[in-house]
Design a protein around this motif. Structure first.
Motif, mmCIF file in Angstrom:
data_model
loop_
_atom_site.group_PDB
_atom_site.id
_atom_site.type_symbol
_atom_site.label_atom_id
_atom_site.label_comp_id
_atom_site.label_asym_id
_atom_site.label_seq_id
_atom_site.Cartn_x
_atom_site.Cartn_y
_atom_site.Cartn_z
ATOM 1 N N LYS A 101 3.792 -5.594 -3.960
ATOM 2 C CA LYS A 101 3.999 -4.229 -4.462
ATOM 3 C C LYS A 101 3.136 -3.230 -3.717
ATOM 4 C CE LYS A 101 1.871 -2.658 -8.044
ATOM 5 N NZ LYS A 101 1.336 -2.397 -9.405
ATOM 6 N N ILE A 102 1.851 -3.525 -3.551
ATOM 7 C CA ILE A 102 0.947 -2.588 -2.891
ATOM 8 C C ILE A 102 1.276 -2.477 -1.407
ATOM 9 C CG2 ILE A 102 -1.457 -2.136 -2.283
ATOM 10 C CD1 ILE A 102 -0.730 -1.613 -5.216
ATOM 11 N N ALA A 103 1.519 -3.612 -0.739
ATOM 12 C CA ALA A 103 1.798 -3.592 0.698
ATOM 13 C C ALA A 103 3.048 -2.781 1.006
ATOM 14 C CB ALA A 103 1.955 -5.022 1.222
ATOM 15 N N PHE A 104 4.130 -3.027 0.268
ATOM 16 C CA PHE A 104 5.383 -2.325 0.542
ATOM 17 C C PHE A 104 5.332 -0.881 0.056
ATOM 18 C CE2 PHE A 104 6.752 -6.513 1.457
ATOM 19 C CZ PHE A 104 7.895 -6.415 2.239
ATOM 20 N N SER A 105 4.650 -0.623 -1.051
ATOM 21 C CA SER A 105 4.542 0.755 -1.546
ATOM 22 C C SER A 105 3.825 1.632 -0.536
ATOM 23 C CB SER A 105 3.796 0.781 -2.895
ATOM 24 O OG SER A 105 4.555 0.162 -3.913
ATOM 25 N N LYS A 106 2.704 1.160 -0.030
ATOM 26 C CA LYS A 106 1.946 1.966 0.931
ATOM 27 C C LYS A 106 2.719 2.126 2.238
ATOM 28 C CE LYS A 106 -2.622 1.024 -1.012
ATOM 29 N NZ LYS A 106 -2.819 2.408 -1.494
ATOM 30 N N ALA A 107 3.496 1.125 2.608
ATOM 31 C CA ALA A 107 4.251 1.198 3.858
ATOM 32 C C ALA A 107 5.381 2.218 3.796
ATOM 33 C CB ALA A 107 4.818 -0.170 4.210
ATOM 34 N N VAL A 108 5.846 2.566 2.588
ATOM 35 C CA VAL A 108 6.946 3.540 2.461
ATOM 36 C C VAL A 108 6.472 4.870 1.874
ATOM 37 C CG1 VAL A 108 8.731 1.772 2.332
ATOM 38 C CG2 VAL A 108 7.703 2.617 0.211
ATOM 39 N N GLY A 109 5.154 5.093 1.868
ATOM 40 C CA GLY A 109 4.635 6.395 1.468
ATOM 41 C C GLY A 109 4.305 6.556 0.008
ATOM 42 N N LYS A 110 4.396 5.491 -0.778
ATOM 43 C CA LYS A 110 4.018 5.560 -2.196
ATOM 44 C C LYS A 110 2.515 5.263 -2.271
ATOM 45 C CE LYS A 110 8.613 3.925 -3.609
ATOM 46 N NZ LYS A 110 9.110 5.064 -4.383
ATOM 47 N N LEU A 111 1.735 6.238 -1.896
ATOM 48 C CA LEU A 111 0.315 6.025 -1.646
ATOM 49 C C LEU A 111 -0.536 5.976 -2.906
ATOM 50 C CD1 LEU A 111 -0.045 8.413 1.440
ATOM 51 C CD2 LEU A 111 0.575 5.987 1.405
ATOM 52 N N ASN A 112 0.021 6.377 -4.035
ATOM 53 C CA ASN A 112 -0.765 6.406 -5.265
ATOM 54 C C ASN A 112 -0.678 5.117 -6.069
ATOM 55 O OD1 ASN A 112 -1.658 9.071 -4.836
ATOM 56 N ND2 ASN A 112 0.230 9.903 -5.697
ATOM 57 N N GLU A 113 0.115 4.150 -5.598
ATOM 58 C CA GLU A 113 0.188 2.869 -6.296
ATOM 59 C C GLU A 113 -1.165 2.177 -6.239
ATOM 60 O OE1 GLU A 113 2.411 1.417 -8.076
ATOM 61 O OE2 GLU A 113 4.168 2.703 -7.761
ATOM 62 N N PHE A 130 -4.833 -2.420 4.018
ATOM 63 C CA PHE A 130 -3.460 -2.067 3.664
ATOM 64 C C PHE A 130 -2.924 -0.946 4.552
ATOM 65 C CE2 PHE A 130 -4.351 -4.285 -0.391
ATOM 66 C CZ PHE A 130 -3.237 -5.121 -0.408
ATOM 67 N N ASP A 131 -3.790 -0.079 5.045
ATOM 68 C CA ASP A 131 -3.343 0.946 6.002
ATOM 69 C C ASP A 131 -2.792 0.279 7.259
ATOM 70 O OD1 ASP A 131 -4.081 3.026 4.338
ATOM 71 O OD2 ASP A 131 -6.030 3.332 5.302
ATOM 72 N N GLN A 132 -3.534 -0.704 7.773
ATOM 73 C CA GLN A 132 -3.107 -1.401 8.985
ATOM 74 C C GLN A 132 -1.838 -2.201 8.726
ATOM 75 O OE1 GLN A 132 -6.070 -3.996 10.672
ATOM 76 N NE2 GLN A 132 -4.775 -4.622 12.379
ATOM 77 N N LEU A 133 -1.776 -2.859 7.566
ATOM 78 C CA LEU A 133 -0.587 -3.629 7.228
ATOM 79 C C LEU A 133 0.625 -2.717 7.070
ATOM 80 C CD1 LEU A 133 0.809 -6.266 6.520
ATOM 81 C CD2 LEU A 133 -0.063 -6.031 4.169
ATOM 82 N N ALA A 134 0.436 -1.547 6.449
ATOM 83 C CA ALA A 134 1.536 -0.599 6.265
ATOM 84 C C ALA A 134 2.108 -0.164 7.606
ATOM 85 C CB ALA A 134 1.056 0.615 5.469
ATOM 86 N N GLU A 135 1.230 0.141 8.555
ATOM 87 C CA GLU A 135 1.704 0.562 9.875
ATOM 88 C C GLU A 135 2.451 -0.570 10.560
ATOM 89 O OE1 GLU A 135 0.077 2.783 13.938
ATOM 90 O OE2 GLU A 135 -1.345 2.088 12.430
ATOM 91 N N THR A 136 1.977 -1.801 10.379
ATOM 92 C CA THR A 136 2.624 -2.957 10.982
ATOM 93 C C THR A 136 4.022 -3.189 10.399
ATOM 94 O OG1 THR A 136 0.469 -3.996 11.352
ATOM 95 C CG2 THR A 136 2.398 -5.432 11.423
ATOM 96 N N LEU A 137 4.184 -2.928 9.091
ATOM 97 C CA LEU A 137 5.458 -3.170 8.423
ATOM 98 C C LEU A 137 6.519 -2.118 8.735
ATOM 99 C CD1 LEU A 137 4.223 -4.201 4.847
ATOM 100 C CD2 LEU A 137 5.158 -5.715 6.608
#
Length: 268
Positions: A101-113, A130-137
């Motif tokens: 949930k956190i990895a995919f939320s941050k990757a699509v701009g849902k930054l408040n999760e 999670f910032d680095q993982l979001a960019e990777t995803l």
């Protein structure tokens, strides 16, 4: 003695008027599913090992497969079976779902999760992971949004009995990143998070009026990394030691600044 395995169920649900009327376009749907498969595999690897890879190479210690589709809405059951890694030993299935949930939320701009599971809350302390993982995803998720870009209203990533993340036209605009703006701009602010190993961090930027992830460019002077640590010691935005940043922006398709690529810094 048989190896101990943990079995986690996810669902991808493609829904909306177009799907109800015609079903899911084979090419667009398969392209989307391929993107989600890549993203889930990268995220599962990160969950197991706490290492971030940029390609969805063959998993070791885990298998991901989908069960037979059922009639009605296009619902695909995905099973992730993971060996007990040191990083996941003793961690309940709830941690896996919270991580996704956190990895995919941050990757699509849902930054408040925010993470709910204590094991994942510990990871969130270093938000740069999670910032680095979001960019990777993001590359995988651009492909995953193909069906949405071609008329599907939304796709949901689900666990049994609840939704983890909803993908729609808004999340498509986020992952469809504009090319990096080559113009280097000057900003002011202070460091709020910094990972000395990766060089990634977060900074409150006054001109943008928000905290934003950053990473150093290849040309960023190694001698200036100490300035980032110096600024971090201020601890809070108000009391932080201010820096001047020279950086280029990476923006979403709707023009939101997503991260900065640092070229240089100087103490304020």
């Amino acid at each position: 003695m048989a190896e101990e395995l943990a079995r986690h169920a996810l669902k991808l649900r493609f829904s909306g008027a177009t799907v109800d009327k015609r079903g899911l376009d084979l090419y667009d749907g398969s392209s989307s599913f391929y993107g989600f498969a890549q993203a889930i595999q990268i995220a599962a690897h990160a969950f197991m090992t706490k290492e971030i890879v940029t390609r969805a190479t063959a998993l070791r210690g885990a298998e991901i497969y989908f069960e037979a589709p059922r009639r009605g809405s296009v619902l695909i059951d995905i099973i992730t079976v993971i060996e007990k890694y040191p990083a996941t030993a003793g961690v309940a299935g709830a941690a896996f779902y919270d991580f996704m949930k956190i990895a995919f939320s941050k990757a699509v701009g849902k930054l408040n999760e925010k993470a709910e599971n204590p094991a994942i809350q510990k990871l969130e302390i270093d938000e740069t992971f999670f910032d680095q993982l979001a960019e990777t995803l993001e590359g995988s998720l651009r492909r995953a949004h193909r069906a949405i870009d071609r008329g599907v209203d939304q796709v949901t990533l689900e666990r049994p009995r609840s939704v983890l993340v909803t993908f729609d036209s808004s999340t498509s605009e986020w992952v469809n990143t504009r090319d990096e703006n080559p113009e280097v701009e000057e900003f002011t602010g202070n460091i709020t998070r910094y990972n000395a190993i990766s060089g990634n961090g977060r900074a409150y930027v006054r001109e943008l009026e928000k905290v934003i992830p950053f990473r150093p460019s290849e040309a960023f002077p190694a001698s200036k990394r100490g300035h980032l640590t110096w600024s971090l010691h201020g601890n809070t935005i108000k009391a932080g030691k201010e820096l001047r940043f020279w950086a280029s922006k990476i923006e979403s398709a709707r023009g939101e600044a997503k991260r900065l690529i640092l070229e240089d810094v100087a103490q304020g």
